[in-house]
Every structure is written in structure tokens, then in C-alpha cells.
Scaffold this motif. Structure first.
Motif, PDB file in Angstrom:
ATOM      1  N   ALA A  57     -16.565  36.254 -39.038  1.00 12.13           N
ATOM      2  CA  ALA A  57     -15.715  35.455 -38.146  1.00 12.13           C
ATOM      3  C   ALA A  57     -15.402  34.098 -38.770  1.00 12.13           C
ATOM      4  O   ALA A  57     -14.248  33.641 -38.739  1.00 12.13           O
ATOM      5  CB  ALA A  57     -16.394  35.277 -36.789  1.00 12.13           C
ATOM      6  N   ASN A  58     -16.406  33.450 -39.339  1.00 11.54           N
ATOM      7  CA  ASN A  58     -16.170  32.143 -39.964  1.00 11.54           C
ATOM      8  C   ASN A  58     -15.312  32.262 -41.219  1.00 11.54           C
ATOM      9  O   ASN A  58     -14.473  31.393 -41.481  1.00 11.54           O
ATOM     10  CB  ASN A  58     -17.512  31.481 -40.297  1.00 11.54           C
ATOM     11  N   LEU A  59     -15.513  33.322 -42.001  1.00 12.63           N
ATOM     12  CA  LEU A  59     -14.673  33.526 -43.180  1.00 12.63           C
ATOM     13  C   LEU A  59     -13.221  33.772 -42.779  1.00 12.63           C
ATOM     14  O   LEU A  59     -12.291  33.302 -43.450  1.00 12.63           O
ATOM     15  CB  LEU A  59     -15.204  34.700 -44.003  1.00 12.63           C
ATOM     16  N   MET A  60     -13.022  34.477 -41.665  1.00 10.26           N
ATOM     17  CA  MET A  60     -11.661  34.711 -41.194  1.00 10.26           C
ATOM     18  C   MET A  60     -11.018  33.410 -40.715  1.00 10.26           C
ATOM     19  O   MET A  60      -9.817  33.179 -40.926  1.00 10.26           O
ATOM     20  CB  MET A  60     -11.660  35.745 -40.066  1.00 10.26           C
ATOM     21  N   VAL A  61     -11.818  32.563 -40.091  1.00 10.30           N
ATOM     22  CA  VAL A  61     -11.306  31.252 -39.674  1.00 10.30           C
ATOM     23  C   VAL A  61     -10.856  30.446 -40.887  1.00 10.30           C
ATOM     24  O   VAL A  61      -9.773  29.840 -40.887  1.00 10.30           O
ATOM     25  CB  VAL A  61     -12.383  30.484 -38.879  1.00 10.30           C
ATOM     26  N   HIS A  77      -6.446  28.244 -44.122  1.00  8.25           N
ATOM     27  CA  HIS A  77      -5.795  28.130 -45.432  1.00  8.25           C
ATOM     28  C   HIS A  77      -4.390  28.736 -45.398  1.00  8.25           C
ATOM     29  O   HIS A  77      -3.448  28.170 -45.966  1.00  8.25           O
ATOM     30  CB  HIS A  77      -6.637  28.836 -46.496  1.00  8.25           C
ATOM     31  N   LYS A  78      -4.240  29.861 -44.715  1.00 11.68           N
ATOM     32  CA  LYS A  78      -2.948  30.534 -44.637  1.00 11.68           C
ATOM     33  C   LYS A  78      -1.929  29.710 -43.863  1.00 11.68           C
ATOM     34  O   LYS A  78      -0.740  29.664 -44.213  1.00 11.68           O
ATOM     35  CB  LYS A  78      -3.124  31.907 -43.982  1.00 11.68           C
ATOM     36  N   ASN A  79      -2.385  29.059 -42.791  1.00  3.50           N
ATOM     37  CA  ASN A  79      -1.480  28.309 -41.913  1.00  3.50           C
ATOM     38  C   ASN A  79      -1.581  26.803 -42.133  1.00  3.50           C
ATOM     39  O   ASN A  79      -1.319  26.032 -41.207  1.00  3.50           O
ATOM     40  CB  ASN A  79      -1.787  28.634 -40.442  1.00  3.50           C
ATOM     41  N   LYS A  80      -1.981  26.372 -43.332  1.00  2.00           N
ATOM     42  CA  LYS A  80      -2.202  24.942 -43.553  1.00  2.00           C
ATOM     43  C   LYS A  80      -0.926  24.120 -43.407  1.00  2.00           C
ATOM     44  O   LYS A  80      -0.986  22.927 -43.090  1.00  2.00           O
ATOM     45  CB  LYS A  80      -2.816  24.714 -44.931  1.00  2.00           C
ATOM     46  N   SER A  81       0.238  24.765 -43.605  1.00  2.00           N
ATOM     47  CA  SER A  81       1.489  24.035 -43.432  1.00  2.00           C
ATOM     48  C   SER A  81       1.819  23.804 -41.968  1.00  2.00           C
ATOM     49  O   SER A  81       2.637  22.956 -41.627  1.00  2.00           O
ATOM     50  CB  SER A  81       2.641  24.794 -44.105  1.00  2.00           C
ATOM     51  N   ASP A  82       1.179  24.561 -41.081  1.00  5.25           N
ATOM     52  CA  ASP A  82       1.439  24.445 -39.641  1.00  5.25           C
ATOM     53  C   ASP A  82       0.124  24.302 -38.877  1.00  5.25           C
ATOM     54  O   ASP A  82      -0.065  24.872 -37.814  1.00  5.25           O
ATOM     55  CB  ASP A  82       2.207  25.675 -39.155  1.00  5.25           C
ATOM     56  N   SER A  83      -0.804  23.544 -39.444  1.00  2.99           N
ATOM     57  CA  SER A  83      -2.126  23.399 -38.844  1.00  2.99           C
ATOM     58  C   SER A  83      -2.174  22.199 -37.920  1.00  2.99           C
ATOM     59  O   SER A  83      -1.377  21.269 -38.036  1.00  2.99           O
ATOM     60  CB  SER A  83      -3.191  23.258 -39.937  1.00  2.99           C
ATOM     61  N   SER A  84      -3.117  22.224 -36.999  1.00  6.17           N
ATOM     62  CA  SER A  84      -3.310  21.096 -36.095  1.00  6.17           C
ATOM     63  C   SER A  84      -4.208  20.061 -36.756  1.00  6.17           C
ATOM     64  O   SER A  84      -4.847  20.319 -37.787  1.00  6.17           O
ATOM     65  CB  SER A  84      -3.940  21.575 -34.781  1.00  6.17           C
ATOM     66  N   THR A  85      -4.280  18.893 -36.167  1.00  5.65           N
ATOM     67  CA  THR A  85      -5.081  17.821 -36.760  1.00  5.65           C
ATOM     68  C   THR A  85      -6.574  18.127 -36.705  1.00  5.65           C
ATOM     69  O   THR A  85      -7.343  17.618 -37.513  1.00  5.65           O
ATOM     70  CB  THR A  85      -4.815  16.503 -36.018  1.00  5.65           C
ATOM     71  N   SER A  86      -6.999  18.975 -35.756  1.00  5.19           N
ATOM     72  CA  SER A  86      -8.416  19.311 -35.627  1.00  5.19           C
ATOM     73  C   SER A  86      -8.868  20.358 -36.623  1.00  5.19           C
ATOM     74  O   SER A  86     -10.069  20.574 -36.788  1.00  5.19           O
ATOM     75  CB  SER A  86      -8.711  19.816 -34.205  1.00  5.19           C
ATOM     76  N   ASP A  87      -7.917  21.021 -37.298  1.00  2.64           N
ATOM     77  CA  ASP A  87      -8.278  22.134 -38.173  1.00  2.64           C
ATOM     78  C   ASP A  87      -9.165  21.707 -39.334  1.00  2.64           C
ATOM     79  O   ASP A  87      -9.960  22.502 -39.835  1.00  2.64           O
ATOM     80  CB  ASP A  87      -7.013  22.820 -38.705  1.00  2.64           C
ATOM     81  N   ILE A  88      -9.026  20.465 -39.785  1.00  2.00           N
ATOM     82  CA  ILE A  88      -9.868  20.023 -40.891  1.00  2.00           C
ATOM     83  C   ILE A  88     -11.337  19.993 -40.478  1.00  2.00           C
ATOM     84  O   ILE A  88     -12.233  20.373 -41.259  1.00  2.00           O
ATOM     85  CB  ILE A  88      -9.409  18.628 -41.404  1.00  2.00           C
ATOM     86  N   PHE A  89     -11.628  19.594 -39.236  1.00  2.00           N
ATOM     87  CA  PHE A  89     -13.006  19.604 -38.745  1.00  2.00           C
ATOM     88  C   PHE A  89     -13.471  21.034 -38.477  1.00  2.00           C
ATOM     89  O   PHE A  89     -14.633  21.373 -38.727  1.00  2.00           O
ATOM     90  CB  PHE A  89     -13.113  18.770 -37.470  1.00  2.00           C
ATOM     91  N   LEU A  91      -2.432   7.379 -36.026  1.00  2.00           N
ATOM     92  CA  LEU A  91      -3.530   7.770 -36.920  1.00  2.00           C
ATOM     93  C   LEU A  91      -3.512   9.271 -37.192  1.00  2.00           C
ATOM     94  O   LEU A  91      -4.559   9.898 -37.326  1.00  2.00           O
ATOM     95  CB  LEU A  91      -4.875   7.378 -36.301  1.00  2.00           C
ATOM     96  N   LYS A  92      -2.326   9.833 -37.280  1.00  2.00           N
ATOM     97  CA  LYS A  92      -2.198  11.273 -37.395  1.00  2.00           C
ATOM     98  C   LYS A  92      -2.321  11.777 -38.828  1.00  2.00           C
ATOM     99  O   LYS A  92      -2.428  12.986 -39.060  1.00  2.00           O
ATOM    100  CB  LYS A  92      -0.847  11.698 -36.813  1.00  2.00           C
ATOM    101  N   GLU A  93      -2.328  10.912 -39.805  1.00  2.00           N
ATOM    102  CA  GLU A  93      -2.399  11.341 -41.200  1.00  2.00           C
ATOM    103  C   GLU A  93      -3.745  12.004 -41.488  1.00  2.00           C
ATOM    104  O   GLU A  93      -4.792  11.591 -40.977  1.00  2.00           O
ATOM    105  CB  GLU A  93      -2.197  10.142 -42.128  1.00  2.00           C
ATOM    106  N   ARG A  94      -3.725  13.028 -42.325  1.00  2.00           N
ATOM    107  CA  ARG A  94      -4.911  13.818 -42.617  1.00  2.00           C
ATOM    108  C   ARG A  94      -5.975  13.018 -43.359  1.00  2.00           C
ATOM    109  O   ARG A  94      -7.157  13.363 -43.288  1.00  2.00           O
ATOM    110  CB  ARG A  94      -4.528  15.048 -43.438  1.00  2.00           C
ATOM    111  N   ARG A  95      -5.587  11.946 -44.054  1.00  2.00           N
ATOM    112  CA  ARG A  95      -6.568  11.200 -44.843  1.00  2.00           C
ATOM    113  C   ARG A  95      -7.634  10.578 -43.951  1.00  2.00           C
ATOM    114  O   ARG A  95      -8.800  10.455 -44.361  1.00  2.00           O
ATOM    115  CB  ARG A  95      -5.885  10.121 -45.675  1.00  2.00           C
ATOM    116  N   TYR A  96      -7.249  10.157 -42.731  1.00  2.00           N
ATOM    117  CA  TYR A  96      -8.238   9.571 -41.824  1.00  2.00           C
ATOM    118  C   TYR A  96      -9.290  10.610 -41.429  1.00  2.00           C
ATOM    119  O   TYR A  96     -10.489  10.311 -41.356  1.00  2.00           O
ATOM    120  CB  TYR A  96      -7.540   9.030 -40.582  1.00  2.00           C
TER     121      TYR A  96
END
Length: 324
Positions: free
Chosen positions: A55-59, A64-76, A144-149
């Protein structure tokens, strides 16, 4: 008493006997009068391995597949999935160590992974904070929406996580279990506050409208599910660990300890499954036209007076969609 070797309370939460060679027994033999809870705990750990790892590997693959359309929480969510994947790999070593081995050498490896898992509420708190800001403070959120934060925040959490795990691995810091108790209490209170605040905000109807907007309704349901999972996974350790002194050593070490950690550890499977449940299944090629027609028919046209802008006191519809 078999559990008399668990004298030092700072090692109770580390799963490590202070001197197992004294009794030459493993933990399963020490808790032979209360084996059901230990079996329950090991069962949950193997559920994590067989269900949580894929399940975690699929996440990770979906992010990674949808990184161009990901939400800001996806990095966490991505970092949390990495953390949970490594933790879900330890049940075989844990089974051998609890049931067969009496040596303390393997506890160093296990304690390190336990320390990694103990810090998972920090990433969950970051996710809750991100959604809290998106719904209740949309202006600040968009500034503060930039991914660097978020990358800086995730790196800080990893530094804290690895520092905590190494300190727990050493196992010689006096009263170190209080650090975990303080962290889990603070993280639980913070996550519950953020999610209840979001639920309260989403439940407020716009003036002149009795029905909740469909986007808000879906977001409300999702946040309610998230809150229920947080309470299910983290309320047992929050409710039980501060009252450790009121239990006998045998009851605490063989019963309370493994119940609380069992509920907390199963979150490694529940959290990725919740993320995967939000993914909409794609239509087969032969049915693509039919699906598009149905989706077009189901589009709800908002009323002219319903406007969502970051300059209004209401919520940005774009920000709310990240929760759905």
C-alpha cells in the motif's frame, strides 16, 4: 516475577529488557500468563508487512506519477509513506526476537525502527497543519504555497526523527520514555484541534443557503474520516501511557504496552489505504466515452451568487479540493 527484569522505566517503552540474561527468557516466556495480547500485537505487525508495504509503495508510485498535479500535502504523505514502508519490514526480526531469542543485540536495530515509527505523528501533524491553513487561512496558505517551504519542513522533521531514533537506539538516556509521551500527547492534541477546526469551518453554511456546497460536503466527510482514524490509532497510547505508574509491571509490560503500540503501529497500513481510497478509478478505453458522458451529466453548476475567492472570508474552493 518474570518481569522483574524490567526495572528501569526508561526502557519500558523501548521494548528492551534491562537484563534478559538474568532469567534467560525471551519476552514471550515472560508474558506466558498473558499471551493473547502479544499474539494480537504480532498479528497486527504482520498485517502491516503484508498489507502496509504494497500500500505504501503504491502511494509512492501514485505521488510520483501525479507529481505535476499533486496537492501541497503530498510531500508530507510521501515522506510518511517512506517511513512506514521501512517500519513495515521489521515483523520477521521482531517475531524472532520476542519469541525465540534471549540476546539483547537485536534490540538496537528494533529500537531504531521503533524510534522512526514513534515520530510518524510529526509528519501527520504537518499534513493537518497544511490542510488547516488551506481552509481557515487561505490568504496565508496561498502566499506560502511553494514546495520549498514544505521541503524545508519535511527535512526538519527527518532531522528530529533520526535524532530521536538514534537516542532511543542507544537506550541509556534516563527517563527517555517521557520524550515519547510528551511528543504523542502534543501531536495528538494538535491533530485533533486542526481537524475539529476544519470540520467546524466546513459545516458553516453560506448566508442565504441551507445546503452545504458539494465540494465542502466531500471535504467534510474526508476530514471526519481522518479524525476518526487519528483517534483510533493514537488515543490508546495517549490515554494509557501517562498512567503507567498505576499499573503493575506485569500488566503494563505484557498487556497495556502492546495494546497501545499495536493500535498505533497499524496506522502504517490504514493511512496509505485511506490515501488510495481517494484515487478515482480510471475508465477502460472501451468505456471512456460513456464515462465522460456520465461525468458531464453529473456536473453541478454553481449558483451565480456562489463565489470562492482568496479575498473573501469564505474558503477557496481550490484549497478545499486538496482535502477531498
Amino acid at each position: 516475577m518474570h518481569v522483574a527484569v524490567y526495572i528501569n522505566n526508561s526502557l519500558l517503552l523501548s521494548h528492551q529488557p534491562m537484563n534478559t540474561s538474568a532469567a534467560d527468557q525471551n519476552i514471550f516466556e515472560m508474558c506466558k500468563d498473558l499471551p493473547e495480547v502479544l499474539l494480537f500485537y504480532l498479528g497486527l505487525q504482520f498485517v502491516n508487512m503484508f498489507l502496509g508495504v504494497p500500500a505504501n509503495l503504491m502511494v509512492l508510485w501514485l505521488i510520483h506519477k501525479n507529481k505535476s498535479d499533486s496537492s501541497t500535502s503530498d510531500i508530507f504523505i510521501m515522506h510518511l509513506a517512506v517511513l512506514d514502508t521501512f517500519f513495515c519490514l521489521i515483523p520477521p526480526l521482531e517475531l524472532i526476537n520476542l519469541v525465540y531469542l534471549t540476546t539483547s543485540s537485536t534490540w538496537y536495530v528494533l529500537r531504531f525502527f521503533y524510534g522512526i515509527k514513534d515520530s510518524s505523528p510529526l509528519f501527520l501533524s504537518c499534513i493537518c497543519l497544511d490542510r488547516y491553513m488551506a481552509v481557515l487561512h487561505p490568504l496565508t496558505f496561498n502566499q506560502l504555497k511553494e514546495r520549498r517551504y514544505r521541503a524545508i519542513c519535511a527535512a526538519s522533521v527527518w532531522v528530529a526523527t533520526l535524532t530521536y531514533a538514534v537516542a532511543k537506539c542507544v537506550g541509556t538516556i534516563l527517563n527517555f520514555h517521557k520524550a515519547f509521551t510528551a511528543m504523542i500527547l502534543a501531536a495528538f492534541a494538535f491533530m485533533v484541534f486542526c481537524n475539529i477546526s476544519i470540520l467546524w469551518a466546513l459545516s458553516q453554511s453560506r448566508l442565504g443557503h441551507d445546503e452545504m456546497h458539494p465540494v465542502k460536503k466531500r471535504a467534510f466527510k474526508m476530514v471526519l474520516i481522518i479524525l476518526a482514524i487519528i483517534v483510533f490509532n493514537y488515543f490508546p497510547p495517549v490515554a494509557l501511557f501517562p498512567f503507567q505508574a498505576y499499573f503493575s509491571q506485569e500488566v503494563y509490560m505484557c498487556y497495556i504496552h502492546y495494546i497501545a503500540f499495536g493500535f498505533m503501529d497499524i496506522s502504517s497500513s490504514i493511512q496509505p489505504l485511506l490515501y488510495l481510497s481517494k484515487e478515482k478509478p480510471k475508465c477502460p478505453a472501451c468505456c471512456c466515452k460513456c464515462c465522460i458522458t456520465k461525468e458531464t451529466d453529473n456536473i453541478v453548476t454553481p449558483e451565480p451568487s456562489t463565489v470562492y475567492t482568496v479575498n473573501s472570508k469564505d474558503f477557496s474552493q481550490i484549497n478545499i479540493k486538496m482535502i477531498v
